[in-house]
Write an enzyme that holds these catalytic residues in place. Structure first.
Site, PDB file in Angstrom:
ATOM      1  N   SER A 241       0.980  -1.179   0.144  1.00 26.18           N
ATOM      2  CA  SER A 241       0.027  -0.040   0.011  1.00 26.18           C
ATOM      3  C   SER A 241       1.083   1.363  -0.033  1.00 26.18           C
ATOM      4  O   SER A 241       0.724   2.149  -0.824  1.00 26.18           O
ATOM      5  CB  SER A 241      -0.967  -0.062   1.041  1.00 26.18           C
ATOM      6  OG  SER A 241      -0.393  -0.287   2.445  1.00 26.18           O
ATOM      7  N   HIS A 271      -1.926  -8.983   1.937  1.00 26.97           N
ATOM      8  CA  HIS A 271      -1.633  -7.581   2.581  1.00 26.97           C
ATOM      9  C   HIS A 271      -2.615  -7.432   3.551  1.00 26.97           C
ATOM     10  O   HIS A 271      -3.157  -8.044   4.495  1.00 26.97           O
ATOM     11  CB  HIS A 271      -1.392  -6.643   1.564  1.00 26.97           C
ATOM     12  CG  HIS A 271      -0.754  -5.272   2.102  1.00 26.97           C
ATOM     13  ND1 HIS A 271      -0.204  -5.337   3.255  1.00 26.97           N
ATOM     14  CD2 HIS A 271      -0.884  -4.074   1.478  1.00 26.97           C
ATOM     15  CE1 HIS A 271       0.124  -3.838   3.535  1.00 26.97           C
ATOM     16  NE2 HIS A 271      -0.133  -3.009   2.293  1.00 26.97           N
ATOM     17  N   HIS A 319       5.425 -12.669   7.613  1.00 21.63           N
ATOM     18  CA  HIS A 319       5.672 -11.152   7.212  1.00 21.63           C
ATOM     19  C   HIS A 319       6.939 -11.239   6.291  1.00 21.63           C
ATOM     20  O   HIS A 319       7.870 -11.773   6.442  1.00 21.63           O
ATOM     21  CB  HIS A 319       6.212 -10.293   8.533  1.00 21.63           C
ATOM     22  CG  HIS A 319       5.617  -8.807   8.041  1.00 21.63           C
ATOM     23  ND1 HIS A 319       6.668  -7.991   7.791  1.00 21.63           N
ATOM     24  CD2 HIS A 319       4.842  -8.142   8.165  1.00 21.63           C
ATOM     25  CE1 HIS A 319       6.215  -6.959   7.336  1.00 21.63           C
ATOM     26  NE2 HIS A 319       5.121  -6.894   7.743  1.00 21.63           N
ATOM     27  N   ARG A 328       2.887  -4.960  16.631  1.00 22.04           N
ATOM     28  CA  ARG A 328       1.485  -4.295  16.563  1.00 22.04           C
ATOM     29  C   ARG A 328       0.391  -5.225  16.813  1.00 22.04           C
ATOM     30  O   ARG A 328      -0.404  -5.146  17.646  1.00 22.04           O
ATOM     31  CB  ARG A 328       1.075  -3.874  15.112  1.00 22.04           C
ATOM     32  CG  ARG A 328       2.168  -2.684  14.544  1.00 22.04           C
ATOM     33  CD  ARG A 328       1.986  -2.597  13.152  1.00 22.04           C
ATOM     34  NE  ARG A 328       2.273  -3.720  12.361  1.00 22.04           N
ATOM     35  CZ  ARG A 328       2.141  -3.877  10.955  1.00 22.04           C
ATOM     36  NH1 ARG A 328       1.662  -3.129  10.224  1.00 22.04           N
ATOM     37  NH2 ARG A 328       2.492  -4.938  10.142  1.00 22.04           N
ATOM     38  N   ASP A 376      -2.308  -8.598  11.632  1.00 22.42           N
ATOM     39  CA  ASP A 376      -3.931  -8.939  11.121  1.00 22.42           C
ATOM     40  C   ASP A 376      -4.275 -10.122  12.063  1.00 22.42           C
ATOM     41  O   ASP A 376      -5.471 -10.129  11.930  1.00 22.42           O
ATOM     42  CB  ASP A 376      -3.705  -9.278   9.682  1.00 22.42           C
ATOM     43  CG  ASP A 376      -3.462  -8.155   8.967  1.00 22.42           C
ATOM     44  OD1 ASP A 376      -3.887  -6.835   9.178  1.00 22.42           O
ATOM     45  OD2 ASP A 376      -2.594  -8.272   7.996  1.00 22.42           O
TER      46      ASP A 376
HETATM   47  N1  CMX Z   1       1.125 -19.920   5.985  1.00 23.34           N
HETATM   48  C1  CMX Z   1       1.725 -20.695   5.057  1.00 23.34           C
HETATM   49  N2  CMX Z   1       2.792 -20.380   4.354  1.00 23.34           N
HETATM   50  C2  CMX Z   1       3.561 -19.262   4.219  1.00 23.34           C
HETATM   51  C3  CMX Z   1       2.954 -18.410   5.214  1.00 23.34           C
HETATM   52  C4  CMX Z   1       1.820 -18.513   6.146  1.00 23.34           C
HETATM   53  N3  CMX Z   1       1.360 -17.711   6.853  1.00 23.34           N
HETATM   54  N4  CMX Z   1       3.737 -17.525   5.179  1.00 23.34           N
HETATM   55  C5  CMX Z   1       4.797 -17.581   4.002  1.00 23.34           C
HETATM   56  N5  CMX Z   1       4.315 -18.617   3.801  1.00 23.34           N
HETATM   57  C6  CMX Z   1       5.030 -19.324   2.734  1.00 23.34           C
HETATM   58  C7  CMX Z   1       5.000 -18.728   1.493  1.00 23.34           C
HETATM   59  O1  CMX Z   1       3.759 -18.840   0.766  1.00 23.34           O
HETATM   60  C8  CMX Z   1       6.302 -19.032   0.644  1.00 23.34           C
HETATM   61  O2  CMX Z   1       5.793 -20.475   0.196  1.00 23.34           O
HETATM   62  P1  CMX Z   1       6.671 -21.113  -1.170  1.00 23.34           P
HETATM   63  O3  CMX Z   1       8.020 -21.105  -0.838  1.00 23.34           O
HETATM   64  O4  CMX Z   1       6.055 -22.328  -1.207  1.00 23.34           O
HETATM   65  O5  CMX Z   1       6.272 -20.027  -2.075  1.00 23.34           O
HETATM   66  C9  CMX Z   1       7.378 -19.326   1.642  1.00 23.34           C
HETATM   67  O6  CMX Z   1       6.538 -19.546   3.150  1.00 23.34           O
HETATM   68  C10 CMX Z   1       8.137 -18.257   1.959  1.00 23.34           C
HETATM   69  O7  CMX Z   1       7.584 -17.099   2.320  1.00 23.34           O
HETATM   70  P2  CMX Z   1       8.230 -15.858   3.093  1.00 23.34           P
HETATM   71  O8  CMX Z   1       9.377 -15.576   2.319  1.00 23.34           O
HETATM   72  O9  CMX Z   1       8.220 -16.247   4.499  1.00 23.34           O
HETATM   73  O10 CMX Z   1       7.183 -14.614   3.032  1.00 23.34           O
HETATM   74  P3  CMX Z   1       6.827 -13.718   2.017  1.00 23.34           P
HETATM   75  O11 CMX Z   1       7.845 -12.567   2.207  1.00 23.34           O
HETATM   76  O12 CMX Z   1       6.967 -14.144   0.601  1.00 23.34           O
HETATM   77  O13 CMX Z   1       5.280 -13.297   2.059  1.00 23.34           O
HETATM   78  C11 CMX Z   1       3.512 -12.854   3.549  1.00 23.34           C
HETATM   79  C12 CMX Z   1       4.867 -12.412   3.436  1.00 23.34           C
HETATM   80  C13 CMX Z   1       3.040 -11.766   4.722  1.00 23.34           C
HETATM   81  C14 CMX Z   1       2.757 -12.353   2.250  1.00 23.34           C
HETATM   82  C15 CMX Z   1       3.233 -14.276   3.889  1.00 23.34           C
HETATM   83  O14 CMX Z   1       3.948 -14.206   5.216  1.00 23.34           O
HETATM   84  C16 CMX Z   1       1.699 -14.734   4.011  1.00 23.34           C
HETATM   85  O15 CMX Z   1       1.052 -15.013   3.075  1.00 23.34           O
HETATM   86  N6  CMX Z   1       1.087 -14.631   5.173  1.00 23.34           N
HETATM   87  C17 CMX Z   1      -0.363 -15.001   5.355  1.00 23.34           C
HETATM   88  C18 CMX Z   1      -0.927 -13.589   4.865  1.00 23.34           C
HETATM   89  C19 CMX Z   1      -0.987 -12.509   5.800  1.00 23.34           C
HETATM   90  O16 CMX Z   1      -0.968 -12.438   7.100  1.00 23.34           O
HETATM   91  N7  CMX Z   1      -0.639 -11.362   5.227  1.00 23.34           N
HETATM   92  C20 CMX Z   1      -0.619  -9.899   6.194  1.00 23.34           C
HETATM   93  C21 CMX Z   1       0.727  -9.347   6.376  1.00 23.34           C
HETATM   94  C22 CMX Z   1       0.670  -8.236   7.052  1.00 23.34           C
HETATM   95  C23 CMX Z   1       0.030  -6.949   6.201  1.00 23.34           C
HETATM   96  O17 CMX Z   1       0.645  -6.690   5.260  1.00 23.34           O
HETATM   97  O18 CMX Z   1      -1.030  -6.640   6.664  1.00 23.34           O
END
Ligand code: CMX
Length: 441
Positions: A241, A271, A319, A328, A376
């Site tokens: 964002s 996000h 994250h 937070r 979140d």
């Molecule tokens: N559950 C399951 N798998 C997860 C995970 C979760 N909560 N978080 C990361 N992973 C997985 C990724 O999908 C990725 O999988 P692949 O290797 O199979 O592609 C792997 O772990 C590596 O990811 P990462 O480097 O740890 O995390 P990213 O920087 O790629 O992504 C985020 C960060 C937040 C998008 C991810 O942790 C996620 O999808 N979390 C769940 C959604 C969420 O809570 N989003 C809100 C974030 C805060 C905000 O912006 O509001």
């Protein structure tokens, strides 16, 4: 000029030589390298954005203008009769980096009153949308509809545009936008969930308190709103964002265009939409796994594995930058623990139980770099407790708060003359060639 604009002007004059020196004298100094993993992997961790509004350490979490969350809450003047600061005092702090006096806060509160009135056509535009449109689409459209009011766009088109002064018009739009966005959000809430029973602005109330009033909420919710908007405001500049808002504004698109785009990014499930996903996941868990039985750690573990094995993420966990529990999250958890009723609330207890179990499951799963909860994972519980049970609205609340950080950032972007953002793309052929040669020769 107001005290805030005066102070901001003084800070900008003092800061400009630092930016100019870095750009002119030190442009060739190398601060980072980029590998193919980062090029393919979402530009993760590449140091190519500048902001002084907040900074994010993977271990410590967010600092607003150098202060942690507890330090920020402790330092700022509090709303009358409240343990929390007003959003207006936080806005002064984000923009200037200085803790305002009560008189300075009062002036911002009074200023926002003069800015918060939303032209009726904006409500008409939102009303024409099908009522089951997502509230984030309604919010983004509402902000975009305000674009015709942009003072920055009018200044640009005036033929007198001057780069040195342009920040003043961004500041005007930014101030209008942060004052108006809670009014639009309250309108959407009432339109969608309260049979269009709208409540007029109470001119005596600060932003957070007025938002609570406008959605028909309790006295206690005023602090929830203040806390929530402040906590969600900023998380350095690389998140979707904030980055989108910065990117769009770098083309000199005005703050309304820029933030409407930023909100569209916030609406993604990876996000800001994760806060609605957390509630949705938790409710489905209760429905499917807890028919007639109390939730247990064993049931939660099973549900988490079922989610992971079906290829989905656990919402509210992980994250891109943080490598520990999000402060937070902790700040909201502490709010729950010190609020009688909320600390014994079954949903809060369930979310606390997930907090005990999920990091272990995610570590064992072994994919994510961060198995800890983010902002979140906790926010929906508080809203639910106070009766805001339409979880598709939760990202709108995030968007009202995030406006503060995004608008403070683009005001400074213009003040410091930050460049049009234009990274370079490469082709797969190029990458394969560099891979074979061990890098660019
Ligand atoms: N559950 C399951 N798998 C997860 C995970 C979760 N909560 N978080 C990361 N992973 C997985 C990724 O999908 C990725 O999988 P692949 O290797 O199979 O592609 C792997 O772990 C590596 O990811 P990462 O480097 O740890 O995390 P990213 O920087 O790629 O992504 C985020 C960060 C937040 C998008 C991810 O942790 C996620 O999808 N979390 C769940 C959604 C969420 O809570 N989003 C809100 C974030 C805060 C905000 O912006 O509001």
């Amino acid at each position: 000029m107001t005290q805030l604009k005066d102070k901001l002007s003084e800070k900008i004059q003092a800061h400009r030589p630092r930016t100019a020196r870095l750009t002119k004298e030190f442009a060739d100094i190398v601060i980072d390298k980029v590998d193919i993993g980062q090029c393919m992997g979402g530009a993760r961790d590449i140091k190519c954005l500048v902001t002084d509004i907040s900074s994010l350490d993977p271990q410590e979490g967010i600092r607003f203008r150098g202060k942690t969350i507890p330090e920020t809450f402790a330092a700022l003047p509090k709303a009358a009769g409240s343990a929390y600061p007003t959003v207006e005092s936080f806005w002064y702090f984000l923009l200037t980096g200085e803790v305002p006096t009560q008189a300075q806060v009062d002036e911002v509160v009074a200023q926002w009153k003069t800015r918060q009135s939303v032209p009726p056509y904006v409500f008409d535009v939102i009303r024409t949308l099908p009522r089951d449109s997502h509230p984030m689409a309604m919010l983004s459209i509402g902000i975009l509809a305000l674009q015709r009011d942009s003072k920055f766009a009018a200044y640009y088109n005036s033929g007198k545009f001057n780069k040195t002064n342009a920040w003043e018009q961004v500041y005007e739009d930014a101030s209008d936008l942060v004052a108006r966005i809670p009014v639009i959000a309250a309108f959407i809430y009432n339109l969608k969930y309260r049979d269009d029973k709208q409540i007029a602005i109470d001119p005596k109330l600060d932003m957070g308190a007025n938002f609570a009033h406008m959605i028909g909420q309790s006295e206690e919710y005023k602090d929830v709103a203040r806390m929530y908007f402040i906590l969600h405001s900023d998380h350095e500049s690389g998140n979707v964002s904030a980055h989108t808002t910065h990117l769009v504004h770098s083309a000199l698109s005005d703050p309304y265009y820029a933030y409407s785009a930023g909100l569209s990014g916030l609406a993604g499930p990876l996000h800001g939409l994760a806060n609605q996903e957390v509630l949705s996941w938790t409710m489905k868990f209760q429905e499917k796994y807890c028919k007639g039985v109390e939730p247990t750690k064993e049931l939660i573990t099973k549900a988490l594995w079922d989610t992971l094995n079906s290829g989905q993420v656990i919402p509210g966990y992980g994250h891109a930058v943080l490598r520990k529990t999000d402060p937070r999250y902790m700040s909201q958890r502490e709010f729950c623990l010190k609020t009688p009723g909320l600390k014994d609330d079954p949903l809060f207890k369930l979310v606390s139980m997930i907090f005990e179990v999920a990091p272990g499951v995610l570590s064992e799963h072994g994919h994510t770099k961060n198995p800890w909860p983010n902002v979140d994972a906790q926010s929906g519980v508080i809203q639910w407790y106070y009766g805001v049970k339409h979880w598709d609205f939760y990202t709108v609340l995030f968007g009202v708060g995030r406006a503060l950080g995004c608008m403070a950032n683009i005001t400074w972007d213009r003040a410091l003359g930050y460049a049009l953002e234009r990274p370079k793309s490469v082709t797969t052929d190029m990458l394969e060639k560099w891979a074979a040669e061990g890098g660019i020769k």
